[in-house]
Design an enzyme around this catalytic site. Sequence first.
Site, PDB file in Angstrom:
ATOM      1  N   THR A  96      72.025  25.190  31.635  1.00  0.00           N
ATOM      2  CA  THR A  96      71.213  26.245  31.014  1.00  0.00           C
ATOM      3  C   THR A  96      69.830  25.710  30.666  1.00  0.00           C
ATOM      4  OG1 THR A  96      73.203  27.234  30.107  1.00  0.00           O
ATOM      5  CG2 THR A  96      71.122  27.859  29.061  1.00  0.00           C
ATOM      6  N   ASN A 103      64.057  28.168  36.144  1.00  0.00           N
ATOM      7  CA  ASN A 103      63.926  29.548  36.627  1.00  0.00           C
ATOM      8  C   ASN A 103      62.880  30.325  35.834  1.00  0.00           C
ATOM      9  OD1 ASN A 103      65.742  29.392  38.739  1.00  0.00           O
ATOM     10  ND2 ASN A 103      67.515  29.891  37.436  1.00  0.00           N
ATOM     11  N   ARG A 110      54.978  32.673  38.749  1.00  0.00           N
ATOM     12  CA  ARG A 110      54.820  33.733  39.733  1.00  0.00           C
ATOM     13  C   ARG A 110      54.074  34.933  39.169  1.00  0.00           C
ATOM     14  NH1 ARG A 110      59.394  36.396  43.679  1.00  0.00           N
ATOM     15  NH2 ARG A 110      58.963  38.522  43.033  1.00  0.00           N
ATOM     16  N   TYR A 149      72.804  18.712  24.968  1.00  0.00           N
ATOM     17  CA  TYR A 149      71.812  19.565  24.310  1.00  0.00           C
ATOM     18  C   TYR A 149      70.509  18.799  24.089  1.00  0.00           C
ATOM     19  CZ  TYR A 149      69.982  23.008  20.965  1.00  0.00           C
ATOM     20  OH  TYR A 149      69.209  23.945  20.320  1.00  0.00           O
ATOM     21  N   THR A 179      67.710  26.467  11.289  1.00  0.00           N
ATOM     22  CA  THR A 179      67.348  27.824  10.872  1.00  0.00           C
ATOM     23  C   THR A 179      68.617  28.608  10.585  1.00  0.00           C
ATOM     24  OG1 THR A 179      65.371  27.704  12.240  1.00  0.00           O
ATOM     25  CG2 THR A 179      66.088  29.902  11.609  1.00  0.00           C
TER      26      THR A 179
END
Length: 316
Positions: A96, A103, A110, A149, A179
């Site tokens: 991810t 991505n 783009r 992570y 948070t």
Amino acid sequence: MAYKRRQKVLITGGAGFIGSHLCRHYVEEGCDVVCLDNLYTGTKDNITDLLDHPYFEFVRHDQIKPYWGHFDLILNFACPASPVHYQRNAIYTMKTNVLGTLNMLGLAKRCSARIVQASTSEVYGNPEVHPQPETYVGRVNPIGIRSCYDEGKRAAEALCFDYKRVHKVDVRVIRIFNTYGPNMAANDGRVVSNFITQALQGEPITIYGDGSQTRSLCYVSDLVDGIVRIAAAPMETIDGAYNLGRDEELSMKALAEEILRLTQSPSKLVFEDLPQDDPEMRRPQLDKTRRAFDWSPQVSVEDGLRKTIAYFQSLL
Ligand code: UDP
């Protein structure tokens, strides 16, 4: 009247804790918002009030697969952020962070969109510099249980700055410190949600280690205010990464006692093993962010905890 084009905003992880607050903010500002989320840890419950809004669209999609559209602003917030959830499928967490961010950077390139990358105080690891300024490069274990992570977010930062250098993409990297607030899941596994739900149910408060480790807790509205300011700032004012959080530090034992006081709970403290690589201390150095964006956290820990307790009371 001249037609005014709405700003198109893509929020990945938009059904998650922080993402859902960002969706609400940008819809209220009059933007055309697309919320992209695969609901791995996010939930539609966080955005039910937005689902019928004409300028809000929920798209169930996993950003490790490409996603195309035309946007002015991308807020890349998709990734499980609680140690319990990001360790549940560590390889997926890394994907991810790396493939998902790649991505989104490709999409930003783009369509010449501005992109805000949700990074984390975890990039500093278990720090030997305290408090942590943005110039501190961190002390991270590359092969531990938090690495998927920590190192994933570090790789994502590297990608962001390479897209900025190579393709001139307008990138803003924010390092978010602990948070809390409404829309955290009750089973999130992080300290504030655990302690509050335990206190409200009269269950033992699970302190990991001896509770002397510290964190600095920021209420979600202060964080969102900081994100929005950084997202809106002119490109030429952006210089490297920015810390966002609250610079008041407390031990986890003190936090447990404060939550017991505010909930008037009869719960007892229990001490459990400290997880591997759990940072001993964490507090942001906020000078750079305060100066650049005229921003400062406003909500005290007591006020923020009271609001969060009220939220969990309504859930339970
Ligand atoms: N922690 C704890 N009890 C809990 C959950 C967390 O004592 O039920 C501790 C954890 O070991 C860490 C701190 O609280 O030292 C903050 O943990 P959290 O998972 O919220 O976030 P982290 O800052 O570690 O990413």
